[in-house]
Design a protein around this motif. Sequence first.
Motif, PDB file in Angstrom:
ATOM      1  N   GLY A  19      47.442  39.608  46.636  1.00 34.23           N
ATOM      2  CA  GLY A  19      47.689  40.646  47.630  1.00 34.23           C
ATOM      3  C   GLY A  19      48.900  40.330  48.500  1.00 34.23           C
ATOM      4  N   GLY A  20      49.410  41.376  49.160  1.00 31.45           N
ATOM      5  CA  GLY A  20      50.447  41.176  50.164  1.00 31.45           C
ATOM      6  C   GLY A  20      51.856  41.028  49.622  1.00 31.45           C
ATOM      7  N   VAL A  21      52.050  41.268  48.335  1.00 32.69           N
ATOM      8  CA  VAL A  21      53.392  41.113  47.762  1.00 32.69           C
ATOM      9  C   VAL A  21      54.170  42.432  47.748  1.00 32.69           C
ATOM     10  CG1 VAL A  21      52.688  39.168  46.322  1.00 32.69           C
ATOM     11  CG2 VAL A  21      52.644  41.477  45.363  1.00 32.69           C
TER      12      VAL A  21
ATOM     13  N   ASP B  26      43.007  50.459  44.244  1.00 31.70           N
ATOM     14  CA  ASP B  26      42.820  49.218  44.993  1.00 31.70           C
ATOM     15  C   ASP B  26      41.627  49.404  45.921  1.00 31.70           C
ATOM     16  OD1 ASP B  26      42.934  46.881  46.348  1.00 31.70           O
ATOM     17  OD2 ASP B  26      45.058  46.988  46.838  1.00 31.70           O
ATOM     18  N   ILE B  27      40.478  49.316  45.284  1.00 32.98           N
ATOM     19  CA  ILE B  27      39.233  49.657  45.928  1.00 32.98           C
ATOM     20  C   ILE B  27      38.849  48.633  47.009  1.00 32.98           C
ATOM     21  CG2 ILE B  27      37.346  48.631  44.625  1.00 32.98           C
ATOM     22  CD1 ILE B  27      37.170  51.712  43.619  1.00 32.98           C
ATOM     23  N   TYR B  28      39.403  47.437  46.882  1.00 36.72           N
ATOM     24  CA  TYR B  28      39.090  46.404  47.871  1.00 36.72           C
ATOM     25  C   TYR B  28      39.909  46.566  49.151  1.00 36.72           C
ATOM     26  CZ  TYR B  28      36.907  44.266  43.854  1.00 36.72           C
ATOM     27  OH  TYR B  28      36.127  44.036  42.760  1.00 36.72           O
ATOM     28  N   GLY B  29      41.009  47.267  49.069  1.00 33.14           N
ATOM     29  CA  GLY B  29      41.843  47.467  50.259  1.00 33.14           C
ATOM     30  C   GLY B  29      42.778  48.631  50.011  1.00 33.14           C
ATOM     31  N   PRO B  30      42.209  49.850  49.984  1.00 31.87           N
ATOM     32  CA  PRO B  30      43.046  51.012  49.642  1.00 31.87           C
ATOM     33  C   PRO B  30      44.120  51.242  50.693  1.00 31.87           C
ATOM     34  CG  PRO B  30      40.866  51.718  50.391  1.00 31.87           C
ATOM     35  CD  PRO B  30      40.826  50.220  50.314  1.00 31.87           C
TER      36      PRO B  30
ATOM     37  N   GLY C 140      45.219  40.725  41.689  1.00 32.56           N
ATOM     38  CA  GLY C 140      44.461  39.671  41.025  1.00 32.56           C
ATOM     39  C   GLY C 140      43.976  40.060  39.646  1.00 32.56           C
ATOM     40  N   THR C 141      43.147  39.200  39.105  1.00 31.92           N
ATOM     41  CA  THR C 141      42.740  39.382  37.709  1.00 31.92           C
ATOM     42  C   THR C 141      41.241  39.178  37.534  1.00 31.92           C
ATOM     43  OG1 THR C 141      43.316  37.069  37.403  1.00 31.92           O
ATOM     44  CG2 THR C 141      44.940  38.668  36.684  1.00 31.92           C
ATOM     45  N   GLY C 142      40.471  39.740  38.457  1.00 31.09           N
ATOM     46  CA  GLY C 142      39.014  39.589  38.352  1.00 31.09           C
ATOM     47  C   GLY C 142      38.451  40.481  37.257  1.00 31.09           C
TER      48      GLY C 142
ATOM     49  N   VAL D 148      50.807  35.092  38.822  1.00 36.21           N
ATOM     50  CA  VAL D 148      51.555  36.066  38.028  1.00 36.21           C
ATOM     51  C   VAL D 148      51.335  35.812  36.543  1.00 36.21           C
ATOM     52  CG1 VAL D 148      53.863  36.932  37.484  1.00 36.21           C
ATOM     53  CG2 VAL D 148      53.263  36.397  39.838  1.00 36.21           C
ATOM     54  N   LYS D 149      51.309  34.563  36.164  1.00 36.65           N
ATOM     55  CA  LYS D 149      51.070  34.240  34.752  1.00 36.65           C
ATOM     56  C   LYS D 149      49.696  34.739  34.313  1.00 36.65           C
ATOM     57  CE  LYS D 149      54.202  30.376  34.284  1.00 36.65           C
ATOM     58  NZ  LYS D 149      54.383  28.991  34.672  1.00 36.65           N
ATOM     59  N   LYS D 150      48.728  34.600  35.217  1.00 39.69           N
ATOM     60  CA  LYS D 150      47.375  35.060  34.882  1.00 39.69           C
ATOM     61  C   LYS D 150      47.356  36.576  34.699  1.00 39.69           C
ATOM     62  CE  LYS D 150      43.717  33.026  37.230  1.00 39.69           C
ATOM     63  NZ  LYS D 150      43.237  32.404  38.482  1.00 39.69           N
TER      64      LYS D 150
END
Length: 385
Positions: free
Chosen positions: A133-135, A161-165, A241-243, A272-274
């Motif tokens: 986040g925050g990028v 972005d359901i966690y922080g629309p 993220g990649t959850g 980023v690689k993930k």
Amino acid sequence: MARVTEAAVMAALKALQDPASGRDLVTAGMVQGLTVKDGNVQFVLEVDPAQGAKLEPLRQQAEQAVLALPGVASATAILTAHRSQAAAQPRPATHHENHAHAHGAQQRPPLPGAGKAALPNIRSVIAVASGKGGVGKSTTAANLALALQAQGLKVGLLDADIYGPSQPRLMGLTGRPDSPDGKTIIPHRVNGLPVMSIGFLVAEDTAMIWRGPMVQSALMQMLRDVQWGQLDCLVVDLPPGTGDAQLTMAQQVPLTGAVIVSTPQDIALLDVKKSIAMFRKVDVPILGLVENMSVFVCPNCGHESHVFSHGGAHREADKQGIRFLGEVPLDLKIRETSDAGRPIVLHFPDSPQAEGYRAIARQVWAAAEEQLAGGTRQGPKITMQ
Ligand code: ADP
């Protein structure tokens, strides 16, 4: 008008029966994520996946029961198929799945495209993603959508972005969208561009506690039940993220490709690689990388400071076999316009920043068209260890 309380809502829902278990909705543990704010009530009904769509009448009954309470201005129930914990949790990949072409976890579609939401009126779906986040992912998504529109395309914007629309804030939109038939939603529009966000329906802090399966279901409803109209392109602002939730979205939404946003200092990092690995694992083409906050442009003199080594992101993208779509400077005007709900591409179309976003959008669309035409994937695949 009387104020409605959570207790009153729960009492109304307790009077309704789950046809599957014979128990009331509250005792059966189906009511989740209840929020009551200014007479607007929202909750999730978690149901057995085997019951699925059969419970739509129950969802409507629940909404009606709540709406009938004094002090309720609106009631929204979202039906989610509750998966078993085993299926909801990511599990270690098997040897086979470590192969670059492997597909995701159990119960997921065996082939790319299988089981994905059919969106007949939407020609392409472009996800905007980031490792963390925050990028500036949301700012990029909003301006990218508007820049694609400026190219003459019919574009929509879905804030997944359901966690922080943040699209309601970035696009300067508030209030619940209308749903005259109670089934489909008429999205808000900015300059004619339809925008949908869970932020219009649920308070931000509530969205934070949503679990994976609920997130998916809400996303699918926002995709299918919104009157998007005919679109060339739907831009989807994914959660960072990649959850498991992101992985499932990447699998269930028919994505044409993904745009990855990173700051220069994060580009070589694992996040980023993930993110790249996740899309490759589910065979979603990566359209390219946008480097955000690349150089600092002094608002007074226009001097460019290269806070981080310049060109590193481009090199890193090359190294990882993905297209470099362009860079956006760390710029006060971008921050101000984005935080004021006046996206720069729309409100300052003649600014160099807006032209920068349009140049990136041209690259993005060129890459998307390659995919639509069945073009070749760029670069080597990497194997997750
Ligand atoms: P994310 O979606 O990755 O969490 P946001 O788009 O919400 O990030 O951006 C985070 C903050 O950074 C916001 O305050 C936004 O205005 C600001 N921001 C984003 N991109 C830029 C930029 N290129 N220059 C300056 N500020 C930016």
